[in-house]
Design a protein around this motif. Structure first.
Motif, PDB file in Angstrom:
ATOM      1  N   LEU A  54       0.822  -1.206   0.000  1.00  0.00           N
ATOM      2  CA  LEU A  54       0.000   0.000   0.000  1.00  0.00           C
ATOM      3  C   LEU A  54       0.859   1.260   0.000  1.00  0.00           C
ATOM      4  N   LEU A  55       1.937   1.224   0.764  1.00  0.00           N
ATOM      5  CA  LEU A  55       2.842   2.369   0.769  1.00  0.00           C
ATOM      6  C   LEU A  55       3.473   2.580  -0.606  1.00  0.00           C
ATOM      7  N   PHE A  56       3.855   1.485  -1.246  1.00  0.00           N
ATOM      8  CA  PHE A  56       4.430   1.578  -2.587  1.00  0.00           C
ATOM      9  C   PHE A  56       3.414   2.130  -3.585  1.00  0.00           C
ATOM     10  N   GLY A  57       2.159   1.712  -3.458  1.00  0.00           N
ATOM     11  CA  GLY A  57       1.125   2.217  -4.352  1.00  0.00           C
ATOM     12  C   GLY A  57       0.864   3.706  -4.181  1.00  0.00           C
ATOM     13  N   TRP A  58       0.811   4.164  -2.931  1.00  0.00           N
ATOM     14  CA  TRP A  58       0.609   5.591  -2.691  1.00  0.00           C
ATOM     15  C   TRP A  58       1.802   6.412  -3.154  1.00  0.00           C
ATOM     16  N   LEU A  59       2.994   5.866  -3.003  1.00  0.00           N
ATOM     17  CA  LEU A  59       4.175   6.581  -3.503  1.00  0.00           C
ATOM     18  C   LEU A  59       4.128   6.717  -5.024  1.00  0.00           C
ATOM     19  N   LEU A  60       3.656   5.672  -5.709  1.00  0.00           N
ATOM     20  CA  LEU A  60       3.511   5.765  -7.161  1.00  0.00           C
ATOM     21  C   LEU A  60       2.455   6.797  -7.550  1.00  0.00           C
ATOM     22  N   LEU A  61       1.367   6.858  -6.789  1.00  0.00           N
ATOM     23  CA  LEU A  61       0.336   7.848  -7.073  1.00  0.00           C
ATOM     24  C   LEU A  61       0.859   9.273  -6.887  1.00  0.00           C
ATOM     25  N   ILE A  62       1.552   9.499  -5.777  1.00  0.00           N
ATOM     26  CA  ILE A  62       2.092  10.839  -5.522  1.00  0.00           C
ATOM     27  C   ILE A  62       3.135  11.205  -6.573  1.00  0.00           C
ATOM     28  N   GLY A  63       3.996  10.249  -6.916  1.00  0.00           N
ATOM     29  CA  GLY A  63       4.991  10.506  -7.956  1.00  0.00           C
ATOM     30  C   GLY A  63       4.361  10.780  -9.308  1.00  0.00           C
ATOM     31  N   GLY A  64       3.271  10.068  -9.627  1.00  0.00           N
ATOM     32  CA  GLY A  64       2.580  10.330 -10.883  1.00  0.00           C
ATOM     33  C   GLY A  64       1.944  11.702 -10.933  1.00  0.00           C
ATOM     34  N   CYS A  65       1.347  12.127  -9.802  1.00  0.00           N
ATOM     35  CA  CYS A  65       0.757  13.481  -9.763  1.00  0.00           C
ATOM     36  C   CYS A  65       1.826  14.562  -9.899  1.00  0.00           C
ATOM     37  N   VAL A  66       2.928  14.381  -9.195  1.00  0.00           N
ATOM     38  CA  VAL A  66       4.016  15.359  -9.292  1.00  0.00           C
ATOM     39  C   VAL A  66       4.593  15.388 -10.711  1.00  0.00           C
ATOM     40  N   GLY A  67       4.777  14.203 -11.308  1.00  0.00           N
ATOM     41  CA  GLY A  67       5.286  14.152 -12.675  1.00  0.00           C
ATOM     42  C   GLY A  67       4.334  14.778 -13.678  1.00  0.00           C
ATOM     43  N   SER A  74       6.007  22.128 -18.209  1.00  0.00           N
ATOM     44  CA  SER A  74       6.984  22.136 -19.302  1.00  0.00           C
ATOM     45  C   SER A  74       6.337  21.858 -20.657  1.00  0.00           C
ATOM     46  N   ARG A  75       5.046  22.213 -20.787  1.00  0.00           N
ATOM     47  CA  ARG A  75       4.379  21.989 -22.082  1.00  0.00           C
ATOM     48  C   ARG A  75       4.995  22.909 -23.139  1.00  0.00           C
ATOM     49  N   GLY A  76       4.968  22.406 -24.345  1.00  0.00           N
ATOM     50  CA  GLY A  76       5.604  23.132 -25.436  1.00  0.00           C
ATOM     51  C   GLY A  76       7.030  22.693 -25.685  1.00  0.00           C
ATOM     52  N   THR A  77       7.547  21.781 -24.883  1.00  0.00           N
ATOM     53  CA  THR A  77       8.905  21.260 -25.066  1.00  0.00           C
ATOM     54  C   THR A  77       8.836  19.783 -25.445  1.00  0.00           C
ATOM     55  N   ASN A  78      10.000  19.226 -25.744  1.00  0.00           N
ATOM     56  CA  ASN A  78      10.055  17.810 -26.107  1.00  0.00           C
ATOM     57  C   ASN A  78       9.799  16.894 -24.907  1.00  0.00           C
ATOM     58  N   PHE A  79       9.941  17.438 -23.689  1.00  0.00           N
ATOM     59  CA  PHE A  79       9.750  16.624 -22.499  1.00  0.00           C
ATOM     60  C   PHE A  79       8.270  16.410 -22.165  1.00  0.00           C
ATOM     61  N   PHE A  80       7.373  17.151 -22.774  1.00  0.00           N
ATOM     62  CA  PHE A  80       5.970  17.152 -22.356  1.00  0.00           C
ATOM     63  C   PHE A  80       5.344  15.765 -22.486  1.00  0.00           C
ATOM     64  N   TRP A  81       5.394  15.191 -23.697  1.00  0.00           N
ATOM     65  CA  TRP A  81       4.710  13.917 -23.915  1.00  0.00           C
ATOM     66  C   TRP A  81       5.377  12.774 -23.153  1.00  0.00           C
ATOM     67  N   LEU A  82       6.710  12.814 -23.044  1.00  0.00           N
ATOM     68  CA  LEU A  82       7.387  11.786 -22.254  1.00  0.00           C
ATOM     69  C   LEU A  82       6.984  11.876 -20.784  1.00  0.00           C
ATOM     70  N   GLY A  83       6.912  13.102 -20.245  1.00  0.00           N
ATOM     71  CA  GLY A  83       6.493  13.275 -18.868  1.00  0.00           C
ATOM     72  C   GLY A  83       5.060  12.825 -18.646  1.00  0.00           C
ATOM     73  N   VAL A  84       4.185  13.093 -19.607  1.00  0.00           N
ATOM     74  CA  VAL A  84       2.785  12.670 -19.485  1.00  0.00           C
ATOM     75  C   VAL A  84       2.675  11.147 -19.488  1.00  0.00           C
ATOM     76  N   VAL A  85       3.417  10.475 -20.365  1.00  0.00           N
ATOM     77  CA  VAL A  85       3.357   9.010 -20.435  1.00  0.00           C
ATOM     78  C   VAL A  85       3.880   8.380 -19.151  1.00  0.00           C
ATOM     79  N   VAL A  86       5.020   8.872 -18.648  1.00  0.00           N
ATOM     80  CA  VAL A  86       5.587   8.322 -17.410  1.00  0.00           C
ATOM     81  C   VAL A  86       4.652   8.560 -16.234  1.00  0.00           C
ATOM     82  N   ALA A  87       4.077   9.750 -16.150  1.00  0.00           N
ATOM     83  CA  ALA A  87       3.140  10.051 -15.063  1.00  0.00           C
ATOM     84  C   ALA A  87       1.892   9.173 -15.143  1.00  0.00           C
ATOM     85  N   ALA A  88       1.387   8.935 -16.353  1.00  0.00           N
ATOM     86  CA  ALA A  88       0.207   8.081 -16.517  1.00  0.00           C
ATOM     87  C   ALA A  88       0.511   6.646 -16.100  1.00  0.00           C
TER      88      ALA A  88
END
Length: 233
Positions: A54-67, A74-88
């Motif tokens: 459960l702790l690992f799951g909540w950490l993934l959720l918090i990390g996804g929201c922060v990401g 950073s929208r408008g840059t090359n990092f945008f879509w990569l960051g969205v995919v990793v966060a999702a």
């Protein structure tokens, strides 16, 4: 004058030593709490496995929201879509682990067993081929990893109920013992450094105060030979 200067310099040093002792004391308290939590987890491994998942799951959720927030900034840059995919992916994995912690524990246990197997095989083969100065230690490590992987896989999926919790509790126990030893040892070293140099000096904490010497001026030095000549006459 010298005594007042030493008193002014000793006051900040004593205050800094007290603050450092307080910080090290809190570090020792944190280490004791982690060590106790590790011991409790080793007794109740099933509860420790569920808690860690459960702790690992909540950490993934918090990390996804922060990401996701970072990707939006950073929208408008090359990092945008990569960051969205990793966060999702982090958000999806966090939701799955929180909803089904037992299935996630089985998958992680299988992954850990495969890591132990491959790591043990590589260490065994490498130690036999290279035969370096750490041959015996590498051979023992490889054999232990291989045996542990086989044992976990032989009892899978029932082993998933205690393997993750056991590893998590051992990590808490050793980290807590390390913090406890660092806090207690640091407090002892600080007290020795703060009291040791002054104990052997005159006028320090552990010795008698040195009497003040009268200040000799130029007039007193000139008058001293005249007084000595009158005493000789």
């Amino acid at each position: 004058m010298a005594r007042s200067k030493s008193a002014r310099t000793a006051a900040p040093e004593a205050q800094g030593a007290k603050q450092l002792n307080r910080s090290l004391g809190w570090l020792a308290v944190l280490g004791a709490i982690l060590a106790v939590a590790g011991l409790v987890g080793l007794v109740y491994t099933g509860f420790a496995t569920l808690t860690s998942m459960l702790l690992f799951g909540w950490l993934l959720l918090i990390g996804g929201c922060v990401g996701l927030l970072h990707a939006v900034q950073s929208r408008g840059t090359n990092f945008f879509w990569l960051g969205v995919v990793v966060a999702a992916l982090n958000l999806a994995a966090g939701v799955v682990i929180i909803r089904r912690p037992d299935v996630a524990a089985e998958a992680l246990t299988m992954f850990a067993a495969l890591l132990f197997l491959t790591g043990g095989v590589f260490r065994l083969v490498g130690s036999l081929v290279v035969r370096g100065p750490q041959f015996g230690w590498t051979l023992v490590q490889g054999a232990f990893g291989l045996l542990l992987g086989i044992l976990v896989l032989a009892n899978w999926p029932s082993s998933s109920q205690y393997v993750i919790g056991c590893f998590f509790s051992l990590a808490l126990l050793f980290d807590g013992l390390g913090l406890l030893a660092a806090g207690l040892g640091g407090r002892r070293i600080v007290s020795m450094v703060a009291e040791g140099p002054d104990s052997g000096r005159p006028g320090g904490r552990g010795g008698p105060e040195e009497p003040e010497q009268p200040v000799q001026t130029e007039e007193s030095l000139k008058a001293k030979p005249e007084g000595q000549e009158q005493s000789h006459n």
